[in-house]
Design a protein around this motif. Sequence first.
Motif, PDB file in Angstrom:
ATOM      1  N   THR A  11     -33.938   0.727   4.187  1.00  0.00           N
ATOM      2  CA  THR A  11     -33.842   2.024   4.862  1.00  0.00           C
ATOM      3  C   THR A  11     -32.420   2.268   5.358  1.00  0.00           C
ATOM      4  O   THR A  11     -31.870   3.360   5.187  1.00  0.00           O
ATOM      5  CB  THR A  11     -34.836   2.096   6.037  1.00  0.00           C
ATOM      6  OG1 THR A  11     -36.148   1.824   5.551  1.00  0.00           O
ATOM      7  CG2 THR A  11     -34.806   3.462   6.694  1.00  0.00           C
ATOM      8  N   ALA A  12     -31.824   1.242   5.957  1.00  0.00           N
ATOM      9  CA  ALA A  12     -30.444   1.365   6.433  1.00  0.00           C
ATOM     10  C   ALA A  12     -29.498   1.639   5.277  1.00  0.00           C
ATOM     11  O   ALA A  12     -28.550   2.417   5.400  1.00  0.00           O
ATOM     12  CB  ALA A  12     -30.026   0.111   7.188  1.00  0.00           C
ATOM     13  N   GLY A  13     -29.745   1.022   4.130  1.00  0.00           N
ATOM     14  CA  GLY A  13     -28.926   1.259   2.944  1.00  0.00           C
ATOM     15  C   GLY A  13     -29.021   2.690   2.461  1.00  0.00           C
ATOM     16  O   GLY A  13     -28.024   3.304   2.087  1.00  0.00           O
ATOM     17  N   HIS A  17     -25.900   6.485   2.948  1.00  0.00           N
ATOM     18  CA  HIS A  17     -25.388   7.559   2.099  1.00  0.00           C
ATOM     19  C   HIS A  17     -25.380   8.913   2.816  1.00  0.00           C
ATOM     20  O   HIS A  17     -24.686   9.829   2.386  1.00  0.00           O
ATOM     21  CB  HIS A  17     -26.215   7.657   0.808  1.00  0.00           C
ATOM     22  CG  HIS A  17     -26.062   6.446  -0.051  1.00  0.00           C
ATOM     23  ND1 HIS A  17     -24.890   6.157  -0.710  1.00  0.00           N
ATOM     24  CD2 HIS A  17     -26.925   5.442  -0.328  1.00  0.00           C
ATOM     25  CE1 HIS A  17     -25.033   5.022  -1.379  1.00  0.00           C
ATOM     26  NE2 HIS A  17     -26.254   4.556  -1.161  1.00  0.00           N
ATOM     27  N   ALA A  18     -26.135   9.025   3.894  1.00  0.00           N
ATOM     28  CA  ALA A  18     -26.192  10.284   4.653  1.00  0.00           C
ATOM     29  C   ALA A  18     -25.489  10.173   5.997  1.00  0.00           C
ATOM     30  O   ALA A  18     -25.689  11.007   6.876  1.00  0.00           O
ATOM     31  CB  ALA A  18     -27.649  10.692   4.852  1.00  0.00           C
ATOM     32  N   ALA A 180     -14.518  12.884   9.864  1.00  0.00           N
ATOM     33  CA  ALA A 180     -15.264  14.116   9.630  1.00  0.00           C
ATOM     34  C   ALA A 180     -16.604  13.897   8.954  1.00  0.00           C
ATOM     35  O   ALA A 180     -17.488  14.741   9.037  1.00  0.00           O
ATOM     36  CB  ALA A 180     -14.417  15.064   8.788  1.00  0.00           C
ATOM     37  N   GLY A 181     -16.769  12.786   8.261  1.00  0.00           N
ATOM     38  CA  GLY A 181     -18.042  12.510   7.609  1.00  0.00           C
ATOM     39  C   GLY A 181     -17.954  12.500   6.093  1.00  0.00           C
ATOM     40  O   GLY A 181     -17.308  13.335   5.486  1.00  0.00           O
ATOM     41  N   ARG A 182     -18.642  11.544   5.518  1.00  0.00           N
ATOM     42  CA  ARG A 182     -18.672  11.383   4.071  1.00  0.00           C
ATOM     43  C   ARG A 182     -19.440  12.531   3.418  1.00  0.00           C
ATOM     44  O   ARG A 182     -20.493  12.934   3.902  1.00  0.00           O
ATOM     45  CB  ARG A 182     -19.356  10.054   3.750  1.00  0.00           C
ATOM     46  CG  ARG A 182     -19.300   9.713   2.289  1.00  0.00           C
ATOM     47  CD  ARG A 182     -20.165   8.547   1.911  1.00  0.00           C
ATOM     48  NE  ARG A 182     -20.477   7.623   2.974  1.00  0.00           N
ATOM     49  CZ  ARG A 182     -20.632   6.324   2.763  1.00  0.00           C
ATOM     50  NH1 ARG A 182     -20.469   5.807   1.582  1.00  0.00           N
ATOM     51  NH2 ARG A 182     -20.965   5.541   3.750  1.00  0.00           N
ATOM     52  N   TYR A 183     -18.929  13.037   2.330  1.00  0.00           N
ATOM     53  CA  TYR A 183     -19.533  14.070   1.475  1.00  0.00           C
ATOM     54  C   TYR A 183     -19.572  15.461   2.101  1.00  0.00           C
ATOM     55  O   TYR A 183     -19.925  16.413   1.419  1.00  0.00           O
ATOM     56  CB  TYR A 183     -20.979  13.720   1.054  1.00  0.00           C
ATOM     57  CG  TYR A 183     -21.160  12.366   0.455  1.00  0.00           C
ATOM     58  CD1 TYR A 183     -20.365  11.929  -0.605  1.00  0.00           C
ATOM     59  CD2 TYR A 183     -22.132  11.503   0.940  1.00  0.00           C
ATOM     60  CE1 TYR A 183     -20.535  10.662  -1.167  1.00  0.00           C
ATOM     61  CE2 TYR A 183     -22.320  10.244   0.392  1.00  0.00           C
ATOM     62  CZ  TYR A 183     -21.515   9.836  -0.658  1.00  0.00           C
ATOM     63  OH  TYR A 183     -21.695   8.580  -1.197  1.00  0.00           O
ATOM     64  N   VAL A 184     -19.281  15.608   3.394  1.00  0.00           N
ATOM     65  CA  VAL A 184     -19.487  16.896   4.065  1.00  0.00           C
ATOM     66  C   VAL A 184     -18.199  17.437   4.689  1.00  0.00           C
ATOM     67  O   VAL A 184     -18.254  18.256   5.600  1.00  0.00           O
ATOM     68  CB  VAL A 184     -20.585  16.786   5.154  1.00  0.00           C
ATOM     69  CG1 VAL A 184     -21.938  16.530   4.530  1.00  0.00           C
ATOM     70  CG2 VAL A 184     -20.241  15.699   6.168  1.00  0.00           C
ATOM     71  N   SER A 185     -17.045  16.988   4.207  1.00  0.00           N
ATOM     72  CA  SER A 185     -15.791  17.432   4.810  1.00  0.00           C
ATOM     73  C   SER A 185     -14.675  17.473   3.780  1.00  0.00           C
ATOM     74  O   SER A 185     -14.701  16.742   2.786  1.00  0.00           O
ATOM     75  CB  SER A 185     -15.396  16.478   5.944  1.00  0.00           C
ATOM     76  OG  SER A 185     -15.056  15.212   5.415  1.00  0.00           O
ATOM     77  N   LEU A 186     -13.703  18.301   4.043  1.00  0.00           N
ATOM     78  CA  LEU A 186     -12.510  18.322   3.199  1.00  0.00           C
ATOM     79  C   LEU A 186     -11.716  17.032   3.355  1.00  0.00           C
ATOM     80  O   LEU A 186     -11.065  16.591   2.410  1.00  0.00           O
ATOM     81  CB  LEU A 186     -11.640  19.537   3.536  1.00  0.00           C
ATOM     82  CG  LEU A 186     -12.240  20.899   3.164  1.00  0.00           C
ATOM     83  CD1 LEU A 186     -11.300  22.022   3.582  1.00  0.00           C
ATOM     84  CD2 LEU A 186     -12.540  20.974   1.683  1.00  0.00           C
TER      85      LEU A 186
END
Length: 197
Positions: A11-13, A17-18, A180-186
């Motif tokens: 679950t942690a894995g 990704h999010a 800023a966060g993975r996948y959700v930022s420039l």
Amino acid sequence: MNKILSLYQKTAGYLHHADGLPLLALRLYLAPVFWIAGTNKLAHFDDIVMWFEQGLALPFPWLMAALATWTEIIGAVLLVAGLGIRLISVPLIITMLVAIFAVHWPHGWQAIADPGSFAANEHAAEATQRLNGFLGWLKSNHPGRYHYITEFGKPVILNNGIEFAAIYLVMLLVLVFQGAGRYVSLDYFAGRKLLNR
């Protein structure tokens, strides 16, 4: 026990990704706060300069007002885009520290006076008693006006303590350390592009 540990690790894995989503939530929560604060300062800039000078006795009031105004406006835009988050969070933190110590500190912790809540100051009980007394009088003598005042929620007394500014400060500290966060930022995509060179 091993199955529970294995399920936890899987679950942690998946959650890994999010892990950018909570940082996106922080950014999107803070952006309108700073946008409204900055654009309100810009709309009433002369009054803000006068307040910084006479009300808060800050040095270089015009410069301080300009820095606070544009830090908040530009910061709001960058928070939405997720661009330069670690960098812009530092001047936003400074702005919050100035707000905490120059504006809100004398009023204690609470933003809203509530004698039953954490860290109520000595005026919270009296403020609540006066508000309730006024509302009782209004309800008895002017029920239509009482309904008009209370129709959309319970009136409160603003205590103007450090509570909100401190919460924003903590949220900004998270962004300084986490980005800023993975996948959700420039920032994420710009960083990947630089690594691929």
